[in-house]
Design a protein around this motif. Sequence first.
Motif, PDB file in Angstrom:
ATOM      1  N   ARG A 206      19.570 -25.177  -1.836  1.00  0.00           N
ATOM      2  CA  ARG A 206      20.482 -26.131  -2.252  1.00  0.00           C
ATOM      3  C   ARG A 206      19.946 -27.484  -3.082  1.00  0.00           C
TER       4      ARG A 206
ATOM      5  N   SER B 222      20.222 -32.032 -11.607  1.00  0.00           N
ATOM      6  CA  SER B 222      20.227 -33.594 -11.966  1.00  0.00           C
ATOM      7  C   SER B 222      19.376 -33.884 -12.942  1.00  0.00           C
TER       8      SER B 222
ATOM      9  N   ALA C 208      26.400 -36.339  -6.321  1.00  0.00           N
ATOM     10  CA  ALA C 208      25.790 -35.082  -5.365  1.00  0.00           C
ATOM     11  C   ALA C 208      25.200 -34.034  -5.883  1.00  0.00           C
ATOM     12  N   VAL C 209      25.490 -33.581  -7.181  1.00  0.00           N
ATOM     13  CA  VAL C 209      25.149 -32.506  -7.622  1.00  0.00           C
ATOM     14  C   VAL C 209      24.468 -32.789  -8.950  1.00  0.00           C
ATOM     15  N   PHE C 210      24.798 -33.902  -9.830  1.00  0.00           N
ATOM     16  CA  PHE C 210      24.218 -34.226 -11.061  1.00  0.00           C
ATOM     17  C   PHE C 210      23.222 -35.363 -10.980  1.00  0.00           C
TER      18      PHE C 210
ATOM     19  N   TYR D  17      28.324 -26.984  -4.442  1.00  0.00           N
ATOM     20  CA  TYR D  17      27.060 -27.784  -3.912  1.00  0.00           C
ATOM     21  C   TYR D  17      27.365 -29.003  -3.661  1.00  0.00           C
ATOM     22  N   ALA D  18      28.528 -29.730  -4.018  1.00  0.00           N
ATOM     23  CA  ALA D  18      28.773 -31.096  -3.651  1.00  0.00           C
ATOM     24  C   ALA D  18      28.772 -31.222  -1.937  1.00  0.00           C
TER      25      ALA D  18
ATOM     26  N   GLU E  72      30.333 -28.055  -8.660  1.00  0.00           N
ATOM     27  CA  GLU E  72      30.569 -28.997  -7.862  1.00  0.00           C
ATOM     28  C   GLU E  72      31.109 -28.923  -6.600  1.00  0.00           C
TER      29      GLU E  72
ATOM     30  N   LYS F 209      20.403 -28.502  -6.965  1.00  0.00           N
ATOM     31  CA  LYS F 209      20.837 -29.805  -7.251  1.00  0.00           C
ATOM     32  C   LYS F 209      20.008 -30.737  -8.187  1.00  0.00           C
ATOM     33  N   SER F 210      18.342 -30.615  -7.755  1.00  0.00           N
ATOM     34  CA  SER F 210      17.360 -31.257  -8.506  1.00  0.00           C
ATOM     35  C   SER F 210      17.325 -30.678  -9.913  1.00  0.00           C
TER      36      SER F 210
ATOM     37  N   SER G 134      29.548 -35.281 -10.643  1.00  0.00           N
ATOM     38  CA  SER G 134      29.428 -35.746  -9.333  1.00  0.00           C
ATOM     39  C   SER G 134      27.755 -36.010  -8.949  1.00  0.00           C
TER      40      SER G 134
END
Length: 207
Positions: A107, A115, A22-24, A206-207, A203, A111-112, A20
């Motif tokens: 959050r 990623s 939005a997450v990775f 956290y998505a 995902e 995600k940072s 995703s």
Amino acid sequence: MPTINVVNIKGETIGKMELSDAVFGIQPNTTAMHAVVVNYLANQRQGTHSTKTRAEVSGGGRKPWRQKGTGRARQGSTRSPNFTHGGIAFGPKPRDYRFSLNKKLKRLAMKSALSSKAAEGSIIVLDGIPLDEIKTKTMAEILAAVGFKNKALLVMPDVDEKVLLSARNIAGVTPTITGEINVYDILNNNQMIIVKAAVEKLEEVYA
């Protein structure tokens, strides 16, 4: 959308998985990650350190010499900080180092971190880890086959005692589950070896 290979316990590629965005796939926010790591490490501190002040050390009740006429500086006690065996000035006392951060920041930091690992190509996705028994040797062979180098975070979707107990004695491996994963462990390890079902759980959250 980042795409990553899915491997089996022999290290063979058996498919691909789309991660995703939005997450990775976000632009890592180093400020958020730093704040969360500082918060995590502060919350680990026991804060039980303690020193005694001049009021708490034993002795020193008698005035060591008369006030005037000796040529020396006036003293009222041999337990002041400038004396050997005296109290400690401004020393540490028991305290709580914990502080809280808002959920949005935490959050973003998570995600940072995910990623940044994806961007480095440091994520290995496993189809699953089927173990019949608790066996460190078998676990070590699986990790070596999939590309484990020297320091990795092993992420399971749920508690699997056979896997977690088999991995905990392997040097450089930090086993965990998705519900307990944290930014510090992600950044402190060179690799993330994560089961496919755990990726889907992350995902979903956290998505």
